[in-house]
Enzyme design. Structure first.
Site, PDB file in Angstrom:
ATOM      1  N   ASN A   1       7.890  49.642 -19.573  1.00 40.52           N
ATOM      2  CA  ASN A   1       7.149  48.546 -20.216  1.00 40.52           C
ATOM      3  C   ASN A   1       6.805  47.426 -19.229  1.00 40.52           C
ATOM      4  O   ASN A   1       5.701  46.885 -19.261  1.00 40.52           O
ATOM      5  CB  ASN A   1       7.953  47.996 -21.404  1.00 40.52           C
ATOM      6  CG  ASN A   1       8.166  49.062 -22.466  1.00 40.52           C
ATOM      7  OD1 ASN A   1       7.561  50.140 -22.389  1.00 40.52           O
ATOM      8  ND2 ASN A   1       9.009  48.775 -23.441  1.00 40.52           N
TER       9      ASN A   1
ATOM     10  N   THR B   1     -40.911  29.707 -25.641  1.00 43.36           N
ATOM     11  CA  THR B   1     -39.890  29.524 -26.677  1.00 43.36           C
ATOM     12  C   THR B   1     -40.413  30.370 -27.837  1.00 43.36           C
ATOM     13  O   THR B   1     -41.644  30.465 -28.003  1.00 43.36           O
ATOM     14  CB  THR B   1     -39.723  28.054 -27.120  1.00 43.36           C
ATOM     15  OG1 THR B   1     -40.957  27.613 -27.682  1.00 43.36           O
ATOM     16  CG2 THR B   1     -39.331  27.137 -25.964  1.00 43.36           C
TER      17      THR B   1
ATOM     18  N   SER C   1     -42.364  60.015 -17.311  1.00 41.72           N
ATOM     19  CA  SER C   1     -42.256  60.759 -18.563  1.00 41.72           C
ATOM     20  C   SER C   1     -42.472  62.239 -18.273  1.00 41.72           C
ATOM     21  O   SER C   1     -43.247  62.604 -17.389  1.00 41.72           O
ATOM     22  CB  SER C   1     -43.322  60.255 -19.533  1.00 41.72           C
ATOM     23  OG  SER C   1     -43.680  61.264 -20.451  1.00 41.72           O
TER      24      SER C   1
ATOM     25  N   LYS D   1     -46.894  57.358 -17.111  1.00 31.02           N
ATOM     26  CA  LYS D   1     -45.796  56.442 -17.405  1.00 31.02           C
ATOM     27  C   LYS D   1     -44.964  56.017 -16.195  1.00 31.02           C
ATOM     28  O   LYS D   1     -44.679  56.812 -15.313  1.00 31.02           O
ATOM     29  CB  LYS D   1     -44.846  57.075 -18.438  1.00 31.02           C
ATOM     30  CG  LYS D   1     -45.451  57.337 -19.769  1.00 31.02           C
ATOM     31  CD  LYS D   1     -45.898  56.071 -20.491  1.00 31.02           C
ATOM     32  CE  LYS D   1     -44.771  55.141 -20.765  1.00 31.02           C
ATOM     33  NZ  LYS D   1     -44.301  55.129 -22.133  1.00 31.02           N
TER      34      LYS D   1
ATOM     35  N   ASN E   1     -41.548  53.856 -16.461  1.00 27.10           N
ATOM     36  CA  ASN E   1     -40.686  53.167 -17.438  1.00 27.10           C
ATOM     37  C   ASN E   1     -39.554  52.408 -16.758  1.00 27.10           C
ATOM     38  O   ASN E   1     -38.940  52.926 -15.823  1.00 27.10           O
ATOM     39  CB  ASN E   1     -40.093  54.191 -18.408  1.00 27.10           C
ATOM     40  CG  ASN E   1     -41.163  54.892 -19.227  1.00 27.10           C
ATOM     41  OD1 ASN E   1     -42.161  54.283 -19.613  1.00 27.10           O
ATOM     42  ND2 ASN E   1     -40.978  56.175 -19.470  1.00 27.10           N
TER      43      ASN E   1
ATOM     44  N   GLU F   1     -33.516  49.028 -19.213  1.00 31.06           N
ATOM     45  CA  GLU F   1     -33.178  49.440 -20.586  1.00 31.06           C
ATOM     46  C   GLU F   1     -31.739  49.921 -20.658  1.00 31.06           C
ATOM     47  O   GLU F   1     -31.020  49.630 -21.614  1.00 31.06           O
ATOM     48  CB  GLU F   1     -34.129  50.545 -21.053  1.00 31.06           C
ATOM     49  CG  GLU F   1     -35.548  50.036 -21.242  1.00 31.06           C
ATOM     50  CD  GLU F   1     -36.551  51.160 -21.457  1.00 31.06           C
ATOM     51  OE1 GLU F   1     -37.548  50.911 -22.122  1.00 31.06           O
ATOM     52  OE2 GLU F   1     -36.337  52.273 -20.947  1.00 31.06           O
TER      53      GLU F   1
ATOM     54  N   TYR G   1       6.786  45.745 -27.115  1.00 27.84           N
ATOM     55  CA  TYR G   1       5.938  46.877 -26.737  1.00 27.84           C
ATOM     56  C   TYR G   1       5.790  47.856 -27.894  1.00 27.84           C
ATOM     57  O   TYR G   1       6.756  48.171 -28.592  1.00 27.84           O
ATOM     58  CB  TYR G   1       6.530  47.615 -25.511  1.00 27.84           C
ATOM     59  CG  TYR G   1       5.660  48.797 -25.105  1.00 27.84           C
ATOM     60  CD1 TYR G   1       4.572  48.612 -24.261  1.00 27.84           C
ATOM     61  CD2 TYR G   1       5.907  50.074 -25.607  1.00 27.84           C
ATOM     62  CE1 TYR G   1       3.743  49.687 -23.914  1.00 27.84           C
ATOM     63  CE2 TYR G   1       5.093  51.148 -25.260  1.00 27.84           C
ATOM     64  CZ  TYR G   1       4.009  50.945 -24.422  1.00 27.84           C
ATOM     65  OH  TYR G   1       3.191  51.993 -24.084  1.00 27.84           O
TER      66      TYR G   1
ATOM     67  N   GLN H   1      -0.761  51.651 -25.019  1.00 28.81           N
ATOM     68  CA  GLN H   1      -1.225  52.619 -24.017  1.00 28.81           C
ATOM     69  C   GLN H   1      -2.747  52.795 -24.095  1.00 28.81           C
ATOM     70  O   GLN H   1      -3.384  53.156 -23.115  1.00 28.81           O
ATOM     71  CB  GLN H   1      -0.512  53.961 -24.251  1.00 28.81           C
ATOM     72  CG  GLN H   1      -0.922  55.042 -23.283  1.00 28.81           C
ATOM     73  CD  GLN H   1       0.001  56.244 -23.362  1.00 28.81           C
ATOM     74  OE1 GLN H   1       1.173  56.141 -23.014  1.00 28.81           O
ATOM     75  NE2 GLN H   1      -0.499  57.371 -23.847  1.00 28.81           N
TER      76      GLN H   1
ATOM     77  N   LYS I   1      -6.245  51.099 -21.884  1.00 32.18           N
ATOM     78  CA  LYS I   1      -6.921  51.432 -20.621  1.00 32.18           C
ATOM     79  C   LYS I   1      -8.366  51.845 -20.801  1.00 32.18           C
ATOM     80  O   LYS I   1      -9.230  51.433 -20.028  1.00 32.18           O
ATOM     81  CB  LYS I   1      -6.132  52.510 -19.881  1.00 32.18           C
ATOM     82  CG  LYS I   1      -4.807  51.924 -19.411  1.00 32.18           C
ATOM     83  CD  LYS I   1      -3.789  52.917 -19.013  1.00 32.18           C
ATOM     84  CE  LYS I   1      -2.424  52.261 -19.033  1.00 32.18           C
ATOM     85  NZ  LYS I   1      -1.882  52.025 -20.398  1.00 32.18           N
TER      86      LYS I   1
END
Ligand code: ARG
Length: 465
Positions: free
Chosen positions: A115, A160, A282, A288, A290, A295, A322, A327, A330
């Site tokens: 621990n 805006t 694409s 295309k 992109n 993204e 504990y 565990q 993580k």
């Protein structure tokens, strides 16, 4: 008597071993094997401390230390393959030490529990991970400063509500992100400070009956201070939450930046040309290009935000101290570290390579009556109350929309119809570049102010690195 290879180190109290599916369910090696260096580091410090309180003789300590070195070598050369049956990194390394040294190896866990051991490994690991991220973030901040300098003369519409508002310097825009990311840096640094405390010596939960010298391991492991309360120590994961929060705000910042840049790449805007190396095509449409990297950055943000929630939800109902639930701390953190690293690795060259397309931006400056506020403030300078000037300019905008005109198309006679105070000098107001330079308020978009910000930013970066 020492344990056979596959028998758990805690098997004494049990008459049968765990079910195979239980071993699979219970193991944390998938994640915590990444702690092997820190686990060895913790064991070295612990062993040295045990020598100072006469648990190990000098010869024993020497043997322990050289065996730990050998284990490190075996791991690095791939000779040591950890076993799932031994649950985690801690028991794998300890078992190997016992294999090598017999009863002497079996003394390493004196006064220690997994621990406090996992807490030690994790904090050492996080200190390294945060330092690495901080240095990448400094490089990224530097890129933003360079872009701000490069694009200081480029005027773009500011928005805006995603509607044209007032003209701004593109340098000012990059500096906005510089300051946002500098606060993310500060939050990573705060998380580092919270992490930098030594948990070793808390034992399973209550400390130890042995005279463990926690200051010794603190110095040995390079921690800045010692945790104050053993119960708190083995149940505490808020240093991880702090990191996840810093990472979440960082990702939110990258996501908003990505969103703007994605919009700016559209045919409708066409403000910027992102580097080919960070775009994809694409499979069907040959036309295309992109902005996938941006993204993906926006998309990966949700995973990091969820990681923060993942760990908060884990901790919410846990009684002290504990519990094995911990565990599961993580997965969210490791996922976040990987994501923040790769996002920085991608965004740094991507932003460096962005080209502002001034010729494509220019026509946009004609749209949306960006200089309306400037005209209202022009009248304010002539003594007209602002509310009145707002109304007057609003009427002029309405007129222009109806007549398909811009402010530049109006004659002095047209202006005067709206207010007698308009003079020839109204024409001087109508340039976007002079409009940005008039905004000399501290923190405004005037080039003089952007230059001041860049110097302040440089000074900040110098202080950080
Ligand atoms: N593998 C465990 C973890 O990651 C180590 C601590 C186990 N402690 C215990 N009492 N079962 O949290």
């Amino acid at each position: 008597m020492h344990q056979s290879q596959n028998k758990a180190l805690w098997s004494g109290r049990f008459s049968s071993s765990p079910a195979d599916i239980m071993r699979k369910f219970s193991q944390s090696l998938d994640y915590d094997w990444s702690f092997y260096k820190h686990d060895l580091q913790g064991s070295r410090a612990h062993a040295k401390m045990l020598h100072t309180i006469n648990i190990f003789t000098l010869e024993e300590l020497t043997l322990i230390l050289s065996s730990l070195d050998e284990i490190e070598e075996e791991i690095m050369t791939g000779k040591f393959v950890p076993k799932i049956s031994l649950e985690d990194v801690h028991m794998n390394i300890e078992s190997r030490l016992i294999e090598k040294l017999g009863p002497l190896g079996a003394k390493i866990h004196t006064g220690r529990s997994r621990n406090d051991q996992v807490a030690t490994d994790y904090r050492l690991f996080m200190k390294e991970a945060i330092e690495k991220l901080k240095s990448k973030l400094i490089t990224f901040l530097d890129v933003l400063l360079t872009k701000a300098q490069e694009d200081i003369d480029v005027v773009i519409p500011g928005f805006t509500h995603l509607q044209h508002a007032q003209p701004i310097s593109l340098g000012h825009y990059w500096m906005a992100y510089f300051w946002k990311f500098s606060r993310d840096f500060k939050r990573f640094n705060e998380a580092y400070i919270t992490t930098d405390v030594n948990p070793l010596g808390a034992g399973a939960l209550a400390g130890s009956t042995l005279p463990l010298d926690r200051q010794f391991t603190t110095n040995e492991l390079g921690f800045s201070s010692i945790t104050e309360n053993s119960l708190d120590t083995v149940s505490d994961r808020d240093y991880l939450l702090e990191f996840l929060f810093a990472a979440s705000t960082f990702m939110l910042t990258t996501s908003r930046l990505s969103e703007d840049l994605i919009i700016w790449c559209t045919s409708e805007f066409d403000f910027i040309d992102p580097p080919d190396a960070f775009c994809t095509g694409s499979s069907m449409m040959p036309n295309k290009k992109n902005p996938d990297a941006l993204e993906l950055t926006r998309g990966k943000t949700s995973g990091v935000l969820s990681s923060l929630y993942d760990l908060m939800a884990n901790i919410k109902g846990l009684p002290l101290t504990y519990n094995r639930d911990l565990q599961e701390d993580k997965r969210p953190v490791f996922h976040t570290i990987d994501t923040v690293n790769i996002v920085l690795d991608v965004l740094t060259p991507l932003i460096t390579g962005i080209k502002a397309q001034e010729d494509k931006i220019k026509p946009h400056l004609e749209k949306g009556f960006l200089l309306a506020t400037d005209i209202a403030e022009y009248l304010v300078q002539k003594g007209v109350p602002f509310r009145e000037t707002h109304d007057i300019v609003g009427n002029i905008v309405q007129f222009c929309i109806k007549e398909h005109k811009t402010f530049n198309d109006l004659s002095l006679k047209d202006w005067k119809e709206y207010h007698f105070s308009f003079e020839e000098d109204i024409k001087d107001i109508l340039s976007p570049l002079s409009a940005i330079d008039r905004r000399t308020t501290f923190g405004g978009t005037a080039r003089s102010e952007v230059t001041r910000q860049i110097s302040a930013g440089k000074a900040l970066l110098e202080g950080l690195s």
